[in-house]
Design an enzyme around this catalytic site. Structure first.
Site, PDB file in Angstrom:
ATOM      1  NE  ARG A  46      -2.874  -0.618   3.283  1.00  0.00           N
ATOM      2  CZ  ARG A  46      -3.707  -0.606   4.299  1.00  0.00           C
ATOM      3  NH1 ARG A  46      -4.967  -0.306   4.106  1.00  0.00           N
ATOM      4  NH2 ARG A  46      -3.300  -0.864   5.506  1.00  0.00           N
ATOM      5  CE  LYS A 141      -0.364 -20.777  10.051  1.00  0.00           C
ATOM      6  NZ  LYS A 141       0.558 -19.917  10.834  1.00  0.00           N
ATOM      7  CG  HIS A 171       6.262 -22.762   6.817  1.00  0.00           C
ATOM      8  ND1 HIS A 171       5.377 -22.167   7.661  1.00  0.00           N
ATOM      9  CD2 HIS A 171       7.421 -22.881   7.506  1.00  0.00           C
ATOM     10  CE1 HIS A 171       5.973 -21.908   8.812  1.00  0.00           C
ATOM     11  NE2 HIS A 171       7.218 -22.340   8.753  1.00  0.00           N
ATOM     12  CE  LYS A 175       9.478 -25.764   9.440  1.00  0.00           C
ATOM     13  NZ  LYS A 175      10.498 -24.774   9.701  1.00  0.00           N
ATOM     14  CD  GLU A 209       7.627 -19.849  16.981  1.00  0.00           C
ATOM     15  OE1 GLU A 209       8.152 -19.136  16.126  1.00  0.00           O
ATOM     16  OE2 GLU A 209       6.419 -19.786  17.278  1.00  0.00           O
ATOM     17  CG  ASP A 228       0.548 -18.457  14.557  1.00  0.00           C
ATOM     18  OD1 ASP A 228       0.425 -18.266  13.333  1.00  0.00           O
ATOM     19  OD2 ASP A 228       1.604 -18.215  15.179  1.00  0.00           O
ATOM     20  CG  HIS A 233       2.653 -24.890  11.396  1.00  0.00           C
ATOM     21  ND1 HIS A 233       2.451 -24.782  10.046  1.00  0.00           N
ATOM     22  CD2 HIS A 233       3.019 -23.645  11.813  1.00  0.00           C
ATOM     23  CE1 HIS A 233       2.678 -23.519   9.665  1.00  0.00           C
ATOM     24  NE2 HIS A 233       3.009 -22.818  10.722  1.00  0.00           N
ATOM     25  CE  LYS A 333       4.463 -16.569  18.071  1.00  0.00           C
ATOM     26  NZ  LYS A 333       5.348 -17.071  17.023  1.00  0.00           N
TER      27      LYS A 333
END
Ligand code: BG6
Length: 482
Positions: A46, A141, A171, A175, A209, A228, A233, A333
């Site tokens: 944008r 996703k 994704h 892997k 993570e 998420d 995943h 996380k």
């Protein structure tokens, strides 16, 4: 079938976090390996930027995320074109049409935006006459935020593209070790006989993570760890681990088997949710040696946020192969370290003739490590050299880079190449997406209705104490403690 002749890649959300960290770096690597067909990449944003400002932004991202980014990569930069597009404005698509090459019909539209924009984008493209049978669309996703919205998006996109043209990307399926899992399971006869409830005690799948929410609070606050990471995943890793041998690598043969796993998941509803699902949110602590703030103090996060940054659950697959085998899944996380592993815990021997062995360390384990490095490790018992009959664990390791050092391609490289090769095997089919949502929906609904605060956990730890208890109740430990 490959895309024949020149192609155009049109990247919506082109200067977003995903595009800068993963997609554009993956395209550069494909370009370097001469696996990116001739054509132009349109980076849609944008913001109005001069060519110089645009290339600066891209170069900064590539320096940060691709090793040895240098002047030699200029030919790649010359393939990028920045286009100012407001996806909510119909006239923007007519402006876009003027910039695209009308003679080129091989187009890949990559939607790296929030999924609430997917239908407006499809409508805009259609009105500007930009959709033809030679186009593909890649959907990032999470697609939707629950079963209802995912169903509406599936139906809506299907009015513009047929299923053959739609690539729903996850994704994790790109892997290297995930594909190695397919090869180890289905190219060796050794494991198949053991791959069931008779020999397997339980399976743990962890995606941990060490990073926090970073600059993505705007996205993450309304999403959380369940949508998420788990809905996509983790459930995909589960499917590849648990599915029956497909008859071939044909896209539908593989996806049929994955759907069967999702359909066989025992529903977690009502009181079972409290007993089998744990949610957490990170508190302040130390991560990679540095003090870090709690989630609620991250920029852009609501001080009273109830968004979970951690989820762990126990599930069962109700079929002949897996009856009674618990699967423990978790992701979070700001955990102790970045790691991703699928660990298959085999049962102990029925009777031990070695009285000194420590039981929990002696059962065999097969570890598929996706992160931080790729590899497969089989934990066996061997005799400790010397007097007596002392048993100790040892590991037989297969690491793709030990025999000959090779660069392991990033997941997005593999998957973008698959889109260009028109190979949807590692992408989700419409029914797979809906089955995954159908299963997680009751958990989301209960969390929303009860407005429970996720249990706080210290940044740099392995998550809330309730997650430890989830396994302790069954007399088990998470892998980092076993
Ligand atoms: C993305 C999530 O899908 O996967 C992010 O949206 C997460 O929140 C990322 O950080 C993890 O991917 P990887 O490949 O770095 O483990």
């Amino acid at each position: 079938m490959h895309i024949q002749g020149p192609f155009e890649l049109i990247l919506f959300g082109g200067l977003g976090d995903l595009a800068l960290r993963k997609l554009i770096p993956a395209l550069l690597c494909l370009h370097r390996d001469q696996r990116l067909p001739e054509g132009t990449i349109y980076v849609l944003t944008r913001q109005a930027l001069s060519r110089e400002e645009f290339l600066d932004r891209i170069s900064q991202a590539l320096s940060a995320h691709v090793s040895d980014f240098s002047d030699h990569d200029r030919t790649f930069l010359s393939r990028l074109c920045c286009c100012v597009v407001d996806v909510t404005q119909p006239e923007s698509y007519h402006d876009l049409a003027k910039q695209l090459n009308a003679a080129c019909q091989n187009r890949v539209y990559y939607f790296a935006t929030g999924s609430s924009l997917y239908l407006p984008i499809c409508q805009g493209l259609q009105q500007a006459n930009l959709i033809s049978a030679q186009c593909f669309v890649v959907l990032e996703k999470p697609i939707g935020h629950d079963l209802l919205s995912a169903t509406a998006i599936n139906k809506g996109v299907a009015e513009f593209f047929n299923e053959r043209q739609i690539y729903r990307i996850d994704h994790y399926l790109g892997k290297e070790t995930v594909q190695n899992l397919l090869v180890l399971r289905f190219a060796n006869s050794l494991f198949e006989h053991q791959w069931n409830h008779k020999y397997i005690d339980h399976i743990q799948i962890t995606i941990a993570e060490s990073l926090g929410v970073e600059q993505r609070a705007g996205f993450y606050e309304s999403v959380g760890a369940l949508r998420d990471m788990l809905q996509n995943h983790l459930l995909q890793l589960l499917c590849i681990t648990a599915m029956e041998p497909p008859a071939s690598l044909d896209p539908d043969a593989v996806r049929d088997e994955k759907v069967k796993v999702l359909r066989a998941l025992k529903p977690i509803v009502g009181d079972a949710i409290g007993a089998n699902v744990v949610q957490g949110q990170y508190d302040a602590g130390v991560s990679n040696g540095e003090p870090v703030v709690r989630y609620r103090d991250e920029p852009g996060v609501d001080e009273q946020s109830l968004t979970e940054t951690f989820v762990a659950l126990k599930l069962e697959i109700e079929n002949w192969r897996w009856a009674g085998v618990p699967f423990y899944l978790r992701t979070g996380k700001r955990l102790a370290r970045r790691t991703c592993e699928i660990v298959v815990h085999f049962k102990q021997v029925p009777h031990s003739i070695f009285p000194l062995q420590h039981k929990s360390t002696m059962a065999n384990k097969l570890i598929f490590r996706l992160q931080p490095d790729d590899g497969v490790h089989l934990m066996l018992c061997e005799k400790r050299v010397g007097p007596g009959m002392n048993v100790r664990p040892m590991s037989l390791s297969l690491n793709p880079t030990t025999v000959k050092p090779v660069r392991v391609p990033e997941a997005y490289e593999r998957l973008l190449y698959d889109v260009l090769s028109a190979n949807p095997t590692l992408f989700l089919r419409h029914d797979e997406l809906l089955e995954a949502w159908r299963w997680v929906d009751p958990i989301l609904t209960q969390w929303q209705q009860q407005e429970q605060r996720p249990e706080p956990y210290t940044s740099g730890s392995w998550g809330p104490s309730a997650a430890t208890l989830l396994l302790a109740k069954d007399g088990r430990l998470w892998d980092e403690n076993s």
